[in-house]
Scaffold this motif. Structure first.
Motif, PDB file in Angstrom:
ATOM      1  N   ASP A  62      30.155  36.811  29.410  1.00 50.13           N
ATOM      2  CA  ASP A  62      30.829  37.885  29.943  1.00 50.13           C
ATOM      3  C   ASP A  62      31.450  37.706  31.334  1.00 50.13           C
ATOM      4  OD1 ASP A  62      31.708  40.682  30.168  1.00 50.13           O
ATOM      5  OD2 ASP A  62      29.883  41.468  30.342  1.00 50.13           O
ATOM      6  N   ILE A  63      32.843  37.289  31.197  1.00 52.94           N
ATOM      7  CA  ILE A  63      33.824  36.906  32.218  1.00 52.94           C
ATOM      8  C   ILE A  63      34.874  37.552  31.867  1.00 52.94           C
ATOM      9  CG2 ILE A  63      34.607  35.499  33.908  1.00 52.94           C
ATOM     10  CD1 ILE A  63      32.685  33.222  33.264  1.00 52.94           C
ATOM     11  N   ILE A  64      35.706  38.359  32.812  1.00 53.91           N
ATOM     12  CA  ILE A  64      36.796  39.065  32.420  1.00 53.91           C
ATOM     13  C   ILE A  64      38.052  38.412  33.108  1.00 53.91           C
ATOM     14  CG2 ILE A  64      35.729  41.133  31.450  1.00 53.91           C
ATOM     15  CD1 ILE A  64      37.310  42.645  34.155  1.00 53.91           C
ATOM     16  N   GLU A  65      39.243  38.607  32.600  1.00 55.71           N
ATOM     17  CA  GLU A  65      40.321  38.031  33.194  1.00 55.71           C
ATOM     18  C   GLU A  65      40.885  38.329  34.651  1.00 55.71           C
ATOM     19  OE1 GLU A  65      41.874  41.495  31.397  1.00 55.71           O
ATOM     20  OE2 GLU A  65      40.316  39.967  30.709  1.00 55.71           O
ATOM     21  N   THR A  66      40.201  39.618  35.086  1.00 50.23           N
ATOM     22  CA  THR A  66      40.645  39.899  36.573  1.00 50.23           C
ATOM     23  C   THR A  66      39.743  39.416  37.443  1.00 50.23           C
ATOM     24  OG1 THR A  66      39.363  41.805  36.130  1.00 50.23           O
ATOM     25  CG2 THR A  66      41.730  42.134  35.544  1.00 50.23           C
ATOM     26  N   THR A  67      38.519  38.782  37.135  1.00 48.54           N
ATOM     27  CA  THR A  67      37.710  37.842  38.041  1.00 48.54           C
ATOM     28  C   THR A  67      38.520  37.012  39.044  1.00 48.54           C
ATOM     29  OG1 THR A  67      36.012  38.454  36.410  1.00 48.54           O
ATOM     30  CG2 THR A  67      35.510  36.973  38.408  1.00 48.54           C
ATOM     31  N   ARG A  68      38.334  37.108  40.246  1.00 46.58           N
ATOM     32  CA  ARG A  68      38.978  36.084  41.201  1.00 46.58           C
ATOM     33  C   ARG A  68      38.178  34.699  41.201  1.00 46.58           C
ATOM     34  NH1 ARG A  68      39.643  40.153  46.201  1.00 46.58           N
ATOM     35  NH2 ARG A  68      37.617  41.089  45.380  1.00 46.58           N
ATOM     36  N   ILE A  69      38.619  33.755  40.606  1.00 39.27           N
ATOM     37  CA  ILE A  69      37.909  32.613  40.694  1.00 39.27           C
ATOM     38  C   ILE A  69      38.816  31.376  40.926  1.00 39.27           C
ATOM     39  CG2 ILE A  69      36.906  30.925  38.876  1.00 39.27           C
ATOM     40  CD1 ILE A  69      36.519  33.365  36.929  1.00 39.27           C
ATOM     41  N   SER A  87      44.951  34.570  30.161  1.00 42.96           N
ATOM     42  CA  SER A  87      44.634  36.085  30.435  1.00 42.96           C
ATOM     43  C   SER A  87      44.756  36.427  31.825  1.00 42.96           C
ATOM     44  CB  SER A  87      43.283  36.386  29.803  1.00 42.96           C
ATOM     45  OG  SER A  87      43.302  35.990  28.388  1.00 42.96           O
ATOM     46  N   SER A  88      44.851  35.551  32.828  1.00 40.34           N
ATOM     47  CA  SER A  88      44.645  36.039  34.123  1.00 40.34           C
ATOM     48  C   SER A  88      45.937  36.354  34.724  1.00 40.34           C
ATOM     49  CB  SER A  88      44.097  35.068  35.348  1.00 40.34           C
ATOM     50  OG  SER A  88      44.817  33.876  35.080  1.00 40.34           O
ATOM     51  N   TYR A  89      46.828  36.201  33.775  1.00 40.68           N
ATOM     52  CA  TYR A  89      48.246  36.646  34.241  1.00 40.68           C
ATOM     53  C   TYR A  89      48.992  37.403  33.006  1.00 40.68           C
ATOM     54  CZ  TYR A  89      53.586  36.557  34.609  1.00 40.68           C
ATOM     55  OH  TYR A  89      54.871  36.717  34.586  1.00 40.68           O
ATOM     56  N   VAL A 119      41.546  31.789  47.991  1.00 41.33           N
ATOM     57  CA  VAL A 119      41.197  32.175  46.285  1.00 41.33           C
ATOM     58  C   VAL A 119      42.723  32.216  45.807  1.00 41.33           C
ATOM     59  CG1 VAL A 119      40.100  33.106  44.451  1.00 41.33           C
ATOM     60  CG2 VAL A 119      38.918  33.139  46.610  1.00 41.33           C
ATOM     61  N   PRO A 120      42.916  31.318  44.923  1.00 42.97           N
ATOM     62  CA  PRO A 120      44.282  31.796  44.227  1.00 42.97           C
ATOM     63  C   PRO A 120      44.361  32.654  43.290  1.00 42.97           C
ATOM     64  CG  PRO A 120      43.101  29.964  43.217  1.00 42.97           C
ATOM     65  CD  PRO A 120      42.313  30.170  44.239  1.00 42.97           C
ATOM     66  N   ARG A 121      45.790  33.190  43.098  1.00 43.39           N
ATOM     67  CA  ARG A 121      46.002  34.191  41.951  1.00 43.39           C
ATOM     68  C   ARG A 121      46.787  33.891  41.236  1.00 43.39           C
ATOM     69  NH1 ARG A 121      43.736  39.360  43.683  1.00 43.39           N
ATOM     70  NH2 ARG A 121      45.361  40.274  41.952  1.00 43.39           N
ATOM     71  N   ALA A 122      46.900  33.900  39.950  1.00 41.45           N
ATOM     72  CA  ALA A 122      47.879  33.396  38.883  1.00 41.45           C
ATOM     73  C   ALA A 122      49.140  34.577  38.874  1.00 41.45           C
ATOM     74  CB  ALA A 122      47.267  33.323  37.470  1.00 41.45           C
ATOM     75  N   GLU A 123      50.334  34.198  39.145  1.00 36.51           N
ATOM     76  CA  GLU A 123      51.374  35.092  39.154  1.00 36.51           C
ATOM     77  C   GLU A 123      52.475  34.895  38.198  1.00 36.51           C
ATOM     78  OE1 GLU A 123      52.349  36.901  42.737  1.00 36.51           O
ATOM     79  OE2 GLU A 123      50.651  37.904  42.892  1.00 36.51           O
ATOM     80  N   SER A 124      51.984  33.498  37.437  1.00 35.14           N
ATOM     81  CA  SER A 124      53.074  33.255  36.356  1.00 35.14           C
ATOM     82  C   SER A 124      52.120  32.306  35.301  1.00 35.14           C
ATOM     83  CB  SER A 124      54.060  32.119  36.958  1.00 35.14           C
ATOM     84  OG  SER A 124      53.650  31.076  37.578  1.00 35.14           O
ATOM     85  N   ASN A 173      29.915  39.813  37.298  1.00 34.89           N
ATOM     86  CA  ASN A 173      30.761  41.183  37.530  1.00 34.89           C
ATOM     87  C   ASN A 173      32.442  40.708  37.637  1.00 34.89           C
ATOM     88  OD1 ASN A 173      31.341  43.366  39.598  1.00 34.89           O
ATOM     89  ND2 ASN A 173      29.517  44.085  38.289  1.00 34.89           N
ATOM     90  N   PRO A 174      33.128  41.623  37.421  1.00 33.29           N
ATOM     91  CA  PRO A 174      34.309  41.385  37.720  1.00 33.29           C
ATOM     92  C   PRO A 174      34.685  41.512  39.249  1.00 33.29           C
ATOM     93  CG  PRO A 174      34.165  43.441  36.292  1.00 33.29           C
ATOM     94  CD  PRO A 174      33.150  42.710  36.458  1.00 33.29           C
ATOM     95  N   THR A 175      33.997  42.181  40.034  1.00 31.04           N
ATOM     96  CA  THR A 175      34.239  42.098  41.627  1.00 31.04           C
ATOM     97  C   THR A 175      33.708  41.089  42.137  1.00 31.04           C
ATOM     98  OG1 THR A 175      32.197  43.458  41.945  1.00 31.04           O
ATOM     99  CG2 THR A 175      34.125  44.602  41.446  1.00 31.04           C
ATOM    100  N   ALA A 176      33.130  40.296  41.556  1.00 36.21           N
ATOM    101  CA  ALA A 176      32.773  38.855  42.324  1.00 36.21           C
ATOM    102  C   ALA A 176      33.939  37.887  42.824  1.00 36.21           C
ATOM    103  CB  ALA A 176      31.857  38.022  41.191  1.00 36.21           C
ATOM    104  N   VAL A 177      33.777  37.224  43.536  1.00 37.51           N
ATOM    105  CA  VAL A 177      34.713  36.180  44.033  1.00 37.51           C
ATOM    106  C   VAL A 177      34.016  34.887  43.999  1.00 37.51           C
ATOM    107  CG1 VAL A 177      36.245  35.567  45.879  1.00 37.51           C
ATOM    108  CG2 VAL A 177      35.959  37.899  45.437  1.00 37.51           C
ATOM    109  N   ILE A 178      34.752  33.947  43.625  1.00 39.76           N
ATOM    110  CA  ILE A 178      34.160  32.551  43.145  1.00 39.76           C
ATOM    111  C   ILE A 178      35.184  31.485  43.852  1.00 39.76           C
ATOM    112  CG2 ILE A 178      33.468  30.805  41.579  1.00 39.76           C
ATOM    113  CD1 ILE A 178      32.624  33.161  39.803  1.00 39.76           C
ATOM    114  N   GLY A 179      34.716  30.622  44.597  1.00 43.27           N
ATOM    115  CA  GLY A 179      35.581  29.649  45.294  1.00 43.27           C
ATOM    116  C   GLY A 179      35.916  28.464  44.481  1.00 43.27           C
ATOM    117  N   ASN A 180      36.338  27.436  45.064  1.00 36.71           N
ATOM    118  CA  ASN A 180      36.865  26.287  44.288  1.00 36.71           C
ATOM    119  C   ASN A 180      35.770  25.349  43.746  1.00 36.71           C
ATOM    120  OD1 ASN A 180      39.580  26.849  44.590  1.00 36.71           O
ATOM    121  ND2 ASN A 180      39.174  26.252  46.585  1.00 36.71           N
TER     122      ASN A 180
END
Length: 221
Positions: A106-113, A82-84, A35-40, A128-135
């Motif tokens: 209702d999805i917030i920017e910290t959710t891992r998608i 917003s994820s960065y 799962v990717p994480r936006a850092e820029s 829920n913001p603790t959910a993890v969603i694949g590609n």
């Protein structure tokens, strides 16, 4: 013992770097998701571009996406930006919150998608913001990915979730699976199956890959 097992199932195994995009490897049942994480903001645009491709089948520039009139993609646009937490974070989060209020999504920017996130209809989705969603996942209207105890579902790659589906707590839904309309998922669903019912059970070993239109395959670009 049950609590330890629940925590293990969602544990982040390691952070890795691939083509300048950082990822997390997260266990989903018997598989491991990347799962990717936006850092820029560059990472945000890559994720945004993959979402736009899922909606339209076209690759697009930032300007084209910015002025897109696709109503559902508008939420994706501001969600990804917003994820960065960069210099524009407070403005992008403000825009995201405005769209969330108008759509009841209702999805917030910290959710891992992962890449290629598609919302089939522009209304009434709770994740829920603790959910993890694949590609390449599809979410339909009136879907709830919920948790009361801090860990929501882990959803694999290429998963189609139909209307009025509810997942309860820390379940996993394997890649290439389909969840039928109205299902309540309280137990893990394996890969490559179709599940439906209350509670959800496997009803077929047939995959519905045709439900995942315009899949984004260039996930390491």
């Amino acid at each position: 013992m049950q609590q330890q097992f629940t925590q293990q199932k969602c544990v982040t195994l390691q952070k890795i770097t691939d083509n300048k995009v950082k990822y997390e490897e997260i266990r989903c049942g018997k598989e491991v998701l990347k799962v990717p994480r936006a850092e820029s903001y560059g990472d945000c645009i890559k994720l945004m571009r993959s979402d736009f491709y899922r909606y339209t089948g076209q690759k697009a520039s930032f300007i084209k996406m910015l002025f897109s009139r696709h109503k559902t993609f508008r939420l994706n646009f501001w969600l990804r930006l917003s994820s960065y937490r960069g210099w524009a974070y407070y403005f992008t989060k403000y825009m995201l919150n405005r769209i969330r209020q108008h759509t009841n999504i209702d999805i917030i920017e910290t959710t891992r998608i992962g890449f290629g996130f598609l919302l089939n209809h522009n209304m009434c989705i709770v994740i829920n913001p603790t959910a993890v969603i694949g590609n390449n996942c599809n979410f339909s209207q009136f879907t709830t990915i919920g948790a009361n105890c801090g860990n929501a579902a882990v959803i694999g790659n290429n998963v189609y979730i139909g209307p009025n589906v509810c997942t309860v707590e820390n379940v996993s839904i394997g890649s290439n699976s389909t969840i039928g309309a109205g299902a309540v998922v309280i137990k893990d669903i394996p890969q490559n199956v179709t599940a439906a019912g209350v509670p959800a059970k496997v009803i077929s070993n047939k995959m519905h890959s045709d439900f995942i239109q315009h899949p984004w395959n260039d996930i390491c670009a």
